[in-house]
Design a protein around this motif. Structure first.
Motif, PDB file in Angstrom:
ATOM      1  N   UNK A 185       0.877  -1.177   0.000  1.00  0.00           N
ATOM      2  CA  UNK A 185       0.000   0.000   0.000  1.00  0.00           C
ATOM      3  C   UNK A 185       0.912   1.225   0.000  1.00  0.00           C
ATOM      4  N   UNK A 186       1.104   1.815  -1.167  1.00  0.00           N
ATOM      5  CA  UNK A 186       2.123   2.849  -1.340  1.00  0.00           C
ATOM      6  C   UNK A 186       1.560   4.110  -1.988  1.00  0.00           C
ATOM      7  N   UNK A 187       1.921   5.268  -1.429  1.00  0.00           N
ATOM      8  CA  UNK A 187       1.753   6.580  -2.063  1.00  0.00           C
ATOM      9  C   UNK A 187       0.293   6.917  -2.377  1.00  0.00           C
ATOM     10  N   UNK A 188      -0.620   6.448  -1.556  1.00  0.00           N
ATOM     11  CA  UNK A 188      -2.032   6.762  -1.755  1.00  0.00           C
ATOM     12  C   UNK A 188      -2.437   7.975  -0.922  1.00  0.00           C
ATOM     13  N   UNK A 189      -3.572   8.566  -1.272  1.00  0.00           N
ATOM     14  CA  UNK A 189      -4.194   9.610  -0.469  1.00  0.00           C
ATOM     15  C   UNK A 189      -5.555   9.105  -0.017  1.00  0.00           C
ATOM     16  N   UNK A 190      -5.750   9.060   1.299  1.00  0.00           N
ATOM     17  CA  UNK A 190      -7.000   8.572   1.882  1.00  0.00           C
ATOM     18  C   UNK A 190      -7.539   9.696   2.754  1.00  0.00           C
ATOM     19  N   UNK A 191      -8.708  10.209   2.431  1.00  0.00           N
ATOM     20  CA  UNK A 191      -9.156  11.410   3.131  1.00  0.00           C
ATOM     21  C   UNK A 191     -10.649  11.408   3.428  1.00  0.00           C
ATOM     22  N   UNK A 192     -10.966  12.028   4.564  1.00  0.00           N
ATOM     23  CA  UNK A 192     -12.347  12.319   4.973  1.00  0.00           C
ATOM     24  C   UNK A 192     -13.227  11.080   4.978  1.00  0.00           C
ATOM     25  N   UNK A 193     -12.676   9.961   5.468  1.00  0.00           N
ATOM     26  CA  UNK A 193     -13.418   8.714   5.512  1.00  0.00           C
ATOM     27  C   UNK A 193     -13.959   8.418   6.901  1.00  0.00           C
ATOM     28  N   UNK A 194     -15.007   7.597   6.939  1.00  0.00           N
ATOM     29  CA  UNK A 194     -15.615   7.195   8.195  1.00  0.00           C
ATOM     30  C   UNK A 194     -16.599   8.230   8.695  1.00  0.00           C
ATOM     31  N   UNK A 195     -17.855   7.837   8.821  1.00  0.00           N
ATOM     32  CA  UNK A 195     -18.845   8.775   9.349  1.00  0.00           C
ATOM     33  C   UNK A 195     -18.651   8.931  10.851  1.00  0.00           C
ATOM     34  N   UNK A 196     -18.790   7.835  11.597  1.00  0.00           N
ATOM     35  CA  UNK A 196     -18.543   7.865  13.038  1.00  0.00           C
ATOM     36  C   UNK A 196     -17.577   6.765  13.462  1.00  0.00           C
ATOM     37  N   UNK A 197     -17.081   5.999  12.514  1.00  0.00           N
ATOM     38  CA  UNK A 197     -16.148   4.913  12.804  1.00  0.00           C
ATOM     39  C   UNK A 197     -15.396   4.592  11.522  1.00  0.00           C
ATOM     40  N   UNK A 198     -14.392   3.764  11.649  1.00  0.00           N
ATOM     41  CA  UNK A 198     -13.667   3.312  10.472  1.00  0.00           C
ATOM     42  C   UNK A 198     -12.235   3.799  10.447  1.00  0.00           C
ATOM     43  N   UNK A 199     -11.315   2.876  10.128  1.00  0.00           N
ATOM     44  CA  UNK A 199      -9.906   3.210   9.998  1.00  0.00           C
ATOM     45  C   UNK A 199      -9.602   3.514   8.526  1.00  0.00           C
ATOM     46  N   UNK A 200      -8.559   4.269   8.298  1.00  0.00           N
ATOM     47  CA  UNK A 200      -8.143   4.487   6.912  1.00  0.00           C
ATOM     48  C   UNK A 200      -7.583   3.195   6.327  1.00  0.00           C
ATOM     49  N   UNK A 201      -6.642   2.559   7.060  1.00  0.00           N
ATOM     50  CA  UNK A 201      -6.046   1.295   6.631  1.00  0.00           C
ATOM     51  C   UNK A 201      -6.110   0.350   7.824  1.00  0.00           C
ATOM     52  N   UNK A 202      -6.892  -0.707   7.703  1.00  0.00           N
ATOM     53  CA  UNK A 202      -7.155  -1.634   8.795  1.00  0.00           C
ATOM     54  C   UNK A 202      -6.590  -2.999   8.412  1.00  0.00           C
ATOM     55  N   UNK A 203      -5.559  -3.448   9.135  1.00  0.00           N
ATOM     56  CA  UNK A 203      -4.829  -4.668   8.783  1.00  0.00           C
ATOM     57  C   UNK A 203      -4.898  -5.642   9.949  1.00  0.00           C
TER      58      UNK A 203
END
Length: 403
Positions: A185-203
């Motif tokens: 998982x390289x060089x990505x942009x992850x933004x403004x995610x999850x309403x009231x929960x949730x990780x950007x990257x969950x492993x």
């Protein structure tokens, strides 16, 4: 004599032919053969059971769930544009490849362009997943119980390669990779995610690999979360997490389970280096139930644009001491000599090109910041050189994030 003359002219003609042949060959512009797409999908709508190639520059409409069966491959070419209606979802049992380029990214979005309006990619039983230079927008539409769905989920020990892509405005986890997946998982942009929960990257559950040079902004929960399982029946989750820039995460879940920049727990291990963590509820949290002896970390930068923040997520409101949470005191992780740890607004500023200093933002908020580093940033030249000489997603050597 006559025989010699005949031989001479035969040789001369042969030589001339050879020269002409060579000249012709040198003038020829040899090109690699163009390989036609396998099963080009020429219809403007995507079928219920689909395989083949979504063509470059073509716009497709998806009106219902789409299944890619085991043994089949769905491939998207650069510049393909997929518009999803009716809260539909891709269900991948075969191979999925979204192969955009820097100049021609691929886009998956709903017809309304509003957060939480389609189901993303359920790749639980996929055989392989590759996503390059692809925009995945406004996922997280509810399942049949009303719960938000992850943008992308994998639950098998397959190879997953996600690079140079954008994930924005989802309603739960951005990228959920479980079950022994082998991930890049390289060089990505992850933004403004999850309403009231949730990780950007969950492993979780034995996932291994690398998470590096990503920009993570305004996630409801944790930026990068590592866990195995309470009862370890498979290999431990073991991931290198380095040179990520993680900003303003963890504020929409509340004090009962605050989000972190990076966390490791439940028998997970890994290497956590060179990350810049700014304005997150907690910084790096290494839980007591992690494989603490095998979680290595250091050369991380922690900063906050405010000393405190009031958390109104659930009553009663509490005042959060942000700097005290860079390494939460009840966790196993401790500040390292190689870290850069801000002690006030005036110290440890990573010196982003532009940053409005926001902490609390809603799901779906736009990112107007530029997290490149200015000349003179304390993050430059202070990284663990095993990974990179610099900290953060944007590095001096050009290996970092391209967005």
């Amino acid at each position: 004599m006559k025989t010699n003359q005949i031989s001479f002219w035969i040789a001369a003609i042969a030589l001339a032919g050879t020269i002409a042949s060579c000249s012709k060959k040198e003038a020829t512009n040899l090109k690699s053969p163009v390989i036609p797409p396998s099963h080009p999908i020429s219809s403007d709508t995507i079928g219920s059971f689909e395989k083949g190639t979504l063509l470059s520059g073509k716009t497709y409409t998806m009106n219902h769930d789409v299944y890619v069966k085991a043994g089949d491959t769905l491939l998207a070419q650069p510049g393909a544009n997929i518009i999803v209606k009716n809260n539909s979802q891709f269900k991948i049992q075969g191979v999925f490849q979204s192969l955009g380029t820097q100049t021609s990214p691929i886009t998956f979005d709903s017809d309304t362009h509003q957060p939480g309006t389609w189901g993303g990619f359920a790749c639980d039983s996929a055989k392989a997943v590759t996503i390059l230079w692809t925009k995945v927008l406004n996922t997280g539409g509810p399942d049949n119980t009303g719960g938000a769905r992850r943008t992308l989920v994998v639950s098998k020990p397959i190879k997953v390669d996600i690079e140079d892509s954008w994930f924005a405005n989802g309603q739960d986890d951005g990228i959920g990779l479980f079950g022994g997946a082998q991930v890049t998982v390289l060089r990505n942009t992850i933004q403004s995610g999850g309403s009231s929960d949730g990780e950007a990257i969950n492993l979780k559950t034995g996932t291994t690999g690398t998470v590096a040079y990503n920009v993570i902004f305004n996630q409801a929960g944790t930026g990068v979360k590592l866990e195995t399982a309470k009862v370890v029946t498979t290999a431990e989750t073991n991931v290198d997490v380095y040179n990520n820039t993680i900003v303003s995460c963890g504020w929409r879940r509340g004090s009962a389970e605050p989000g972190r920049g990076v966390s490791a727990g439940v028998s997970a291990k890994g290497n956590i280096y060179n990350n810049i963590i700014v304005n997150c509820y907690h910084g790096i949290e290494i839980f007591q139930d992690a494989d603490v002896a095998n979680v290595k970390y250091g050369n991380n930068l922690f900063y906050a644009t405010a000393d405190t923040q009031v958390d109104n997520t659930a009553p009663p409101a509490i005042t959060v001491d942000i700097r005290a949470g860079f390494y939460p005191s009840d966790a196993a992780g401790k500040p390292q000599p190689s870290d850069i740890i801000s002690t006030s607004i005036a110290t440890g500023n990573p010196m982003f090109t532009s940053f409005d200093g926001a902490l609390l933002l809603p799901n779906g908020a736009p990112n107007t910041n530029d997290f490149h580093l200015k000349s003179g940033s304390p993050a430059i030249g202070k990284g663990n050189a095993t990974y990179n000489a610099d900290m953060g997603a944007y590095t001096s050597d050009g290996k970092g994030n391209k967005h």
